[in-house]
Write an enzyme that holds these catalytic residues in place. Structure first.
Site, mmCIF file in Angstrom:
data_model
loop_
_atom_site.group_PDB
_atom_site.id
_atom_site.type_symbol
_atom_site.label_atom_id
_atom_site.label_comp_id
_atom_site.label_asym_id
_atom_site.label_seq_id
_atom_site.Cartn_x
_atom_site.Cartn_y
_atom_site.Cartn_z
ATOM 1 N N SER A 1 0.835 -1.205 0.000
ATOM 2 C CA SER A 1 0.000 0.000 0.000
ATOM 3 C C SER A 1 0.870 1.255 0.000
ATOM 4 C CB SER A 1 -0.973 0.002 1.182
ATOM 5 O OG SER A 1 -0.274 0.017 2.408
ATOM 6 N N SER A 2 2.013 1.209 0.679
ATOM 7 C CA SER A 2 2.915 2.364 0.700
ATOM 8 C C SER A 2 3.457 2.661 -0.699
ATOM 9 C CB SER A 2 4.085 2.117 1.652
ATOM 10 O OG SER A 2 3.613 1.932 2.965
ATOM 11 N N GLU B 1 6.562 -5.210 -13.618
ATOM 12 C CA GLU B 1 6.112 -4.378 -14.743
ATOM 13 C C GLU B 1 5.687 -3.045 -14.153
ATOM 14 O OE1 GLU B 1 3.248 -7.172 -15.067
ATOM 15 O OE2 GLU B 1 4.473 -8.646 -16.072
#
Length: 189
Positions: A95-96, A122
């Site tokens: 999430s960071s 990617e």
């Protein structure tokens, strides 16, 4: 079912999951944090061709980091080498990382039972952002498999990403049309 931290450790003891190097502080409640390796790559050509071997240019991330730009597509690699012999590994962004506008996989978040390698990332970004080798970039989640696996990825003769590599690996889609039995659907005229 997703493996818990205790289950991941138990599977590592059994040898069905391998993470090198392994750092206990990177083990989450039900995931393991992976880090950006020191290599990035970009494609040489502006226009890519799915039936052609599109060449890449690899470059090392300097100690002061490197600024990734929106509108460019980067291939990265995890610092960690992993093996998964009895579970389905999923790679998700942290999430960071997401809150910095960094996407670490376009479509390939799921690995196969028998995947043994570093993960090619990617990478695209929504704003210019400086990244560093060794920064936490994603997390591996392991799922149980229902039923027996007939052929594990690391035993497939046509596995395109089976050779161990700690540098980003370009798309091998071009190999699909050369494989016997592979299907490329042709449009009707």
């Amino acid at each position: 079912m997703i493996l818990s931290d205790e289950n991941i450790l138990a599977e590592m003891k059994k040898g069905t999951i391998k993470i090198e190097p392994f750092h206990p502080e990177c083990l989450g409640t039900n995931s393991y944090d992976v880090h950006l390796g020191k290599w990035l790559a970009t494609y040489d050509d502006e226009i890519l061709d799915a039936k052609k071997h599109n060449k890449i240019h690899r470059f090392e991330i300097p100690d002061e980091g490197i600024v990734l730009e929106p509108g460019k597509f980067y291939l990265g690699v995890t610092y960690e080498y992993t093996e998964t012999h009895a579970h389905v590994p999923f790679l998700e962004g942290k999430s960071s990382t997401g809150r910095l506008g960094i996407d670490i996989h376009a479509t390939a978040g799921k690995g196969d039972v028998g995947f043994c390698n570093h993960w090619t990332l990617e990478i695209s970004v929504h704003k210019p952002v400086r990244v560093y080798a060794g920064m936490p970039v994603g997390q591996l989640i392991y799922f149980d498999v229902s039923g027996e696996v007939k052929v594990k990825y690391n035993t497939k003769a046509n596995a395109k990403y089976g050779s161990r590599s700690d540098v980003p690996v370009e798309s091998m889609m071009w190999k699909n049309h050369d494989l016997s039995g592979a299907i490329w659907i042709k449009s009707k005229k």
